[in-house]
Design a protein around this motif. Structure first.
Motif, PDB file in Angstrom:
ATOM      1  N   UNK A  94       0.824  -1.224   0.000  1.00 14.70           N
ATOM      2  CA  UNK A  94       0.000   0.000   0.000  1.00 14.70           C
ATOM      3  C   UNK A  94       0.852   1.266   0.000  1.00 14.70           C
ATOM      4  N   UNK A  95       1.975   1.221  -0.728  1.00 12.88           N
ATOM      5  CA  UNK A  95       2.885   2.361  -0.842  1.00 12.88           C
ATOM      6  C   UNK A  95       2.558   3.118  -2.125  1.00 12.88           C
ATOM      7  N   UNK A  96       1.585   4.019  -2.029  1.00 11.98           N
ATOM      8  CA  UNK A  96       1.054   4.691  -3.213  1.00 11.98           C
ATOM      9  C   UNK A  96       2.067   5.544  -3.940  1.00 11.98           C
ATOM     10  N   UNK A  97       2.890   6.307  -3.221  1.00 10.96           N
ATOM     11  CA  UNK A  97       3.868   7.168  -3.877  1.00 10.96           C
ATOM     12  C   UNK A  97       4.899   6.350  -4.647  1.00 10.96           C
ATOM     13  N   UNK A  98       5.314   5.200  -4.105  1.00 12.76           N
ATOM     14  CA  UNK A  98       6.244   4.331  -4.821  1.00 12.76           C
ATOM     15  C   UNK A  98       5.589   3.759  -6.067  1.00 12.76           C
ATOM     16  N   UNK A  99       4.301   3.453  -5.987  1.00 14.65           N
ATOM     17  CA  UNK A  99       3.575   2.931  -7.149  1.00 14.65           C
ATOM     18  C   UNK A  99       3.599   3.941  -8.288  1.00 14.65           C
ATOM     19  N   UNK A 100       3.332   5.226  -7.971  1.00 18.33           N
ATOM     20  CA  UNK A 100       3.338   6.254  -9.005  1.00 18.33           C
ATOM     21  C   UNK A 100       4.708   6.374  -9.669  1.00 18.33           C
ATOM     22  N   UNK A 101       5.781   6.116  -8.932  1.00 19.87           N
ATOM     23  CA  UNK A 101       7.131   6.201  -9.473  1.00 19.87           C
ATOM     24  C   UNK A 101       7.475   4.993 -10.336  1.00 19.87           C
ATOM     25  N   UNK A 102       6.937   3.810 -10.004  1.00 19.47           N
ATOM     26  CA  UNK A 102       7.326   2.554 -10.676  1.00 19.47           C
ATOM     27  C   UNK A 102       6.500   2.250 -11.917  1.00 19.47           C
ATOM     28  N   UNK A 103       5.371   2.922 -12.107  1.00 20.83           N
ATOM     29  CA  UNK A 103       4.517   2.600 -13.270  1.00 20.83           C
ATOM     30  C   UNK A 103       5.241   2.891 -14.580  1.00 20.83           C
ATOM     31  N   UNK A 104       5.886   4.050 -14.671  1.00 22.46           N
ATOM     32  CA  UNK A 104       6.544   4.427 -15.923  1.00 22.46           C
ATOM     33  C   UNK A 104       7.682   3.465 -16.289  1.00 22.46           C
ATOM     34  N   UNK A 105       8.612   3.070 -15.392  1.00 22.04           N
ATOM     35  CA  UNK A 105       9.653   2.092 -15.751  1.00 22.04           C
ATOM     36  C   UNK A 105       9.073   0.741 -16.174  1.00 22.04           C
ATOM     37  N   UNK A 106       7.986   0.316 -15.522  1.00 25.15           N
ATOM     38  CA  UNK A 106       7.361  -0.960 -15.904  1.00 25.15           C
ATOM     39  C   UNK A 106       6.800  -0.886 -17.331  1.00 25.15           C
ATOM     40  N   UNK A 107       6.136   0.226 -17.645  1.00 26.18           N
ATOM     41  CA  UNK A 107       5.599   0.383 -18.998  1.00 26.18           C
ATOM     42  C   UNK A 107       6.736   0.470 -20.015  1.00 26.18           C
ATOM     43  N   UNK A 142      -3.854  -1.199  -2.221  1.00 33.34           N
ATOM     44  CA  UNK A 142      -3.417  -1.517  -3.587  1.00 33.34           C
ATOM     45  C   UNK A 142      -3.953  -2.791  -4.176  1.00 33.34           C
ATOM     46  N   UNK A 143      -4.906  -3.473  -3.504  1.00 30.48           N
ATOM     47  CA  UNK A 143      -5.385  -4.771  -4.002  1.00 30.48           C
ATOM     48  C   UNK A 143      -6.028  -4.658  -5.379  1.00 30.48           C
ATOM     49  N   UNK A 144      -6.859  -3.627  -5.584  1.00 27.75           N
ATOM     50  CA  UNK A 144      -7.546  -3.487  -6.877  1.00 27.75           C
ATOM     51  C   UNK A 144      -6.561  -3.210  -7.999  1.00 27.75           C
ATOM     52  N   UNK A 145      -5.540  -2.406  -7.728  1.00 28.13           N
ATOM     53  CA  UNK A 145      -4.570  -2.056  -8.769  1.00 28.13           C
ATOM     54  C   UNK A 145      -3.700  -3.257  -9.136  1.00 28.13           C
ATOM     55  N   UNK A 146      -3.431  -4.159  -8.185  1.00 28.96           N
ATOM     56  CA  UNK A 146      -2.622  -5.354  -8.491  1.00 28.96           C
ATOM     57  C   UNK A 146      -3.254  -6.161  -9.612  1.00 28.96           C
ATOM     58  N   UNK A 147      -4.559  -6.370  -9.530  1.00 27.14           N
ATOM     59  CA  UNK A 147      -5.249  -7.161 -10.560  1.00 27.14           C
ATOM     60  C   UNK A 147      -5.146  -6.490 -11.928  1.00 27.14           C
ATOM     61  N   UNK A 203      -2.608  -6.165 -17.545  1.00 27.86           N
ATOM     62  CA  UNK A 203      -1.830  -5.428 -18.549  1.00 27.86           C
ATOM     63  C   UNK A 203      -0.505  -6.126 -18.827  1.00 27.86           C
ATOM     64  N   UNK A 204       0.166  -6.626 -17.779  1.00 29.62           N
ATOM     65  CA  UNK A 204       1.463  -7.278 -17.953  1.00 29.62           C
ATOM     66  C   UNK A 204       1.331  -8.573 -18.747  1.00 29.62           C
TER      67      UNK A 204
END
Length: 557
Positions: free
Chosen positions: A468-481, A529-534, A539-540
């Motif tokens: 449930x680390x929202x700020x880290x999630x916002x940072x990691x989305x772009x590298x994953x994409x 973050x449970x909903x976003x994991x799915x 997408x992956x």
């Protein structure tokens, strides 16, 4: 013996009938005070010495000069020395409509007429009126000429010198208008011409919906007050209740229509202003960090329901997250003042200079009768780089590069017969290995087609969601994409907004918006973050569509 009893009964009944017939010959009419005051009630009593129908009194003749209130009826029977006395009394509440000398006409009950009564009705400003009034109403209106939908206030004050037993105050009435009480009743004591009064004050907001000339009818108070009783003995004195009713003055109003030249949402106001403030200081605006812009709209003479919706637009590169507007209404110097406050959290995705457009609210000045516009001027803001955000992005990017196999350069030279020999031997060896594998029992499970082993950006993103680390999630989305874009032969994106465009999912976008609201909104919330994991897993697994422009076809030479 029976004959004697029967004759005695007949004689007694005849005697009683004769007594009643003779008694039903007197009627009296009295009022409890004279003179009286305009809009203040007094009581007319009609008494007949008989037990008659309670509907026998007709008061319609009083309507010409008086307001006729409720009528109560009481009957009384008494017997003294075998003599029976019966009376019926009507008590009618009357209010004088205007000052002057009037006659209460003779009223007929059971064929008998009462005497007429001369009554003097005093004006409220008459010097004698102050000595007569135990209870009265005063009214004060903020304006007698208004525009359609313009708010005006009516202040009603109920003064009473007597002790109230009970009572109720009706609302004012105005044809085709909305009327609302503002706040709670106020109470105070005051002295008028040497007499102490208890004052109850009530304020109303009135908004006329139609233009024209109207009469604002003031509230009516109806209740009971305590008065000394005429029944006394040596030890006790009693109090009785007396019905009272008072009404305020009628107020003429002129309601003007909307000017034909006005364009836009109609906002008639004595004063309308709009202003903004920033929190924290706008000079410290950095990428990824929210800054709150608060816009406040204040208007005099308008209800909070009439205030327009506050919205702002931002250029590309900025995202805005509005909070629910806060509404306030109060009184200031006898005028209704309404206020709407709304907070907007603004987040920048990249540094640079941005132009915020002006915010304007057109309105009509009811004091000067002119069209005006309340404006917050356009404003330039500078977004500074965020070193902390850049460091986090660099670390993730380096981890991503470690997982990618280094590119090898293969130089193909001119073919020779040795190359063809080694190629043939390699093919024979591969064929033998393939046959042996097919014949042997498979011992390993097949690797899923879309599985991406050693994808640290993807795994780190899932881990951040689980924690449930929202700020880290916002940072990691772009590298994953970026990894998915590389596989699809697409150009790598640089910002979160561009990454969300690549995903192209409304559900994914809504989840990210909610995440940002939790961290950047005025009222911060705990994010899960449970909903976003799915959504990330979907997408992956599906990946991004390959770009046709980057697919190469090799032709043998």
């Amino acid at each position: 013996m029976k004959t004697f009893i029967t004759l005695l009964a007949i004689v007694l009944s005849n005697a009683l009938f004769t007594s009643n017939a003779l008694a039903a010959s007197q009627i009296s009419a009295t009022i409890d005070k004279n003179p009286v005051v305009v809009n203040e009630s007094f009581i007319l009593k009609i008494t007949i010495d008989d037990d008659v129908d309670t509907n026998a009194l007709n008061t319609s003749a009083l309507l010409q000069d008086f307001i006729v209130g409720r009528t109560s009826v009481s009957s009384q029977t008494s017997m003294v020395n075998f003599k029976t006395t019966r009376t019926t009394t009507w008590s009618t509440l009357l209010i004088g409509k205007k000052a002057g000398n009037f006659i209460i006409p003779a009223l007929t009950v059971a064929g008998i007429k009462s005497q007429a009564i001369n009554v003097q009705v005093l004006a409220e400003n008459d010097p004698l009126a102050n000595k007569q009034q135990d209870i009265f109403i005063t009214t004060e209106v903020s304006a007698k000429e208004v525009y359609v939908q313009q708010q005006l206030t009516l202040v009603v004050k109920l003064h009473f010198a007597a002790e109230l037993k009970r009572g109720s105050l009706t609302e004012p009435t105005l044809e085709g208008a909305s009327i609302t009480q503002i706040g709670k009743d106020k109470e105070e004591d005051t002295v008028i011409n040497g007499q102490r009064y208890r004052v109850i004050e009530r304020t109303y907001a009135i908004s006329p919906k139609n233009s024209g000339e109207f009469i604002l009818k003031s509230p009516i108070f109806s209740g009971e007050i305590l008065v000394p009783s005429t029944r006394r003995n040596n030890m006790f004195s009693f109090s009785e209740t007396k019905p009272v009713s008072v009404i305020g003055d009628e107020i003429p109003l002129l309601v003007r229509p909307i000017p034909e030249t006005f364009q836009g949402t109609w906002l008639p106001s004595d004063l309308l202003a709009i202003h903004q403030n920033w929190q924290p200081d706008i000079a410290k605006f950095k990428v990824g960090e929210p800054i709150t812009r608060t816009i406040t709209l204040t208007a005099a003479g308008l209800s909070q329901e009439q205030l327009p919706i506050l919205e702002i637009t931002v250029p590309k590169g900025l995202k805005v997250y509005p909070d629910q507007a806060q509404l306030h209404t109060g009184m200031s110097s006898g005028h209704l003042v309404s206020q709407k406050v709304r907070n907007f959290a603004i987040v920048a995705s990249k540094p640079g200079e941005y132009q915020l457009p002006e915010v304007s609210i057109p309105w009509w000045n009811t004091v000067t009768n002119r069209y005006q516009v309340a404006t917050i001027a356009a404003q330039k803001i500078t977004v500074l780089p965020n070193s902390e955000l850049e460091t986090a992005t660099t670390v993730v990017s380096n981890n991503q590069n470690k997982d990618l196999a280094p590119a090898k350069t293969v130089i193909i030279t001119q073919s020779s017969w040795l190359q063809w020999l080694f190629l043939a031997l390699w093919l024979l060896t591969s064929l033998a290995w393939f046959i042996s594998v097919k014949l042997a029992k498979p011992s390993q499970a097949k690797t899923p087609k879309n599985e991406t082993p050693n994808n640290n950006a993807y795994l780190s993103l899932l881990a951040a969601c689980k924690k449930n680390q929202g700020l880290a999630v916002l940072t990691l989305i772009s590298p994953w994409i970026n990894i998915l874009q590389t596989k699809a032969g697409k150009k790598i994106t640089a910002t979160l907004d561009e990454a969300l465009l690549e995903i192209n999912s409304d559900e994914f976008q809504q989840e990210i918006n909610y995440l940002q609201q939790c961290y950047y909104g005025k009222e911060q919330k705990d994010w899960q973050g449970d909903s976003l994991i799915k959504l990330i897993q979907v997408v992956n697994k599906q990946g991004l569509k390959e770009s046709k422009a980057t697919v190469l076809s090799l032709n043998p030479t």
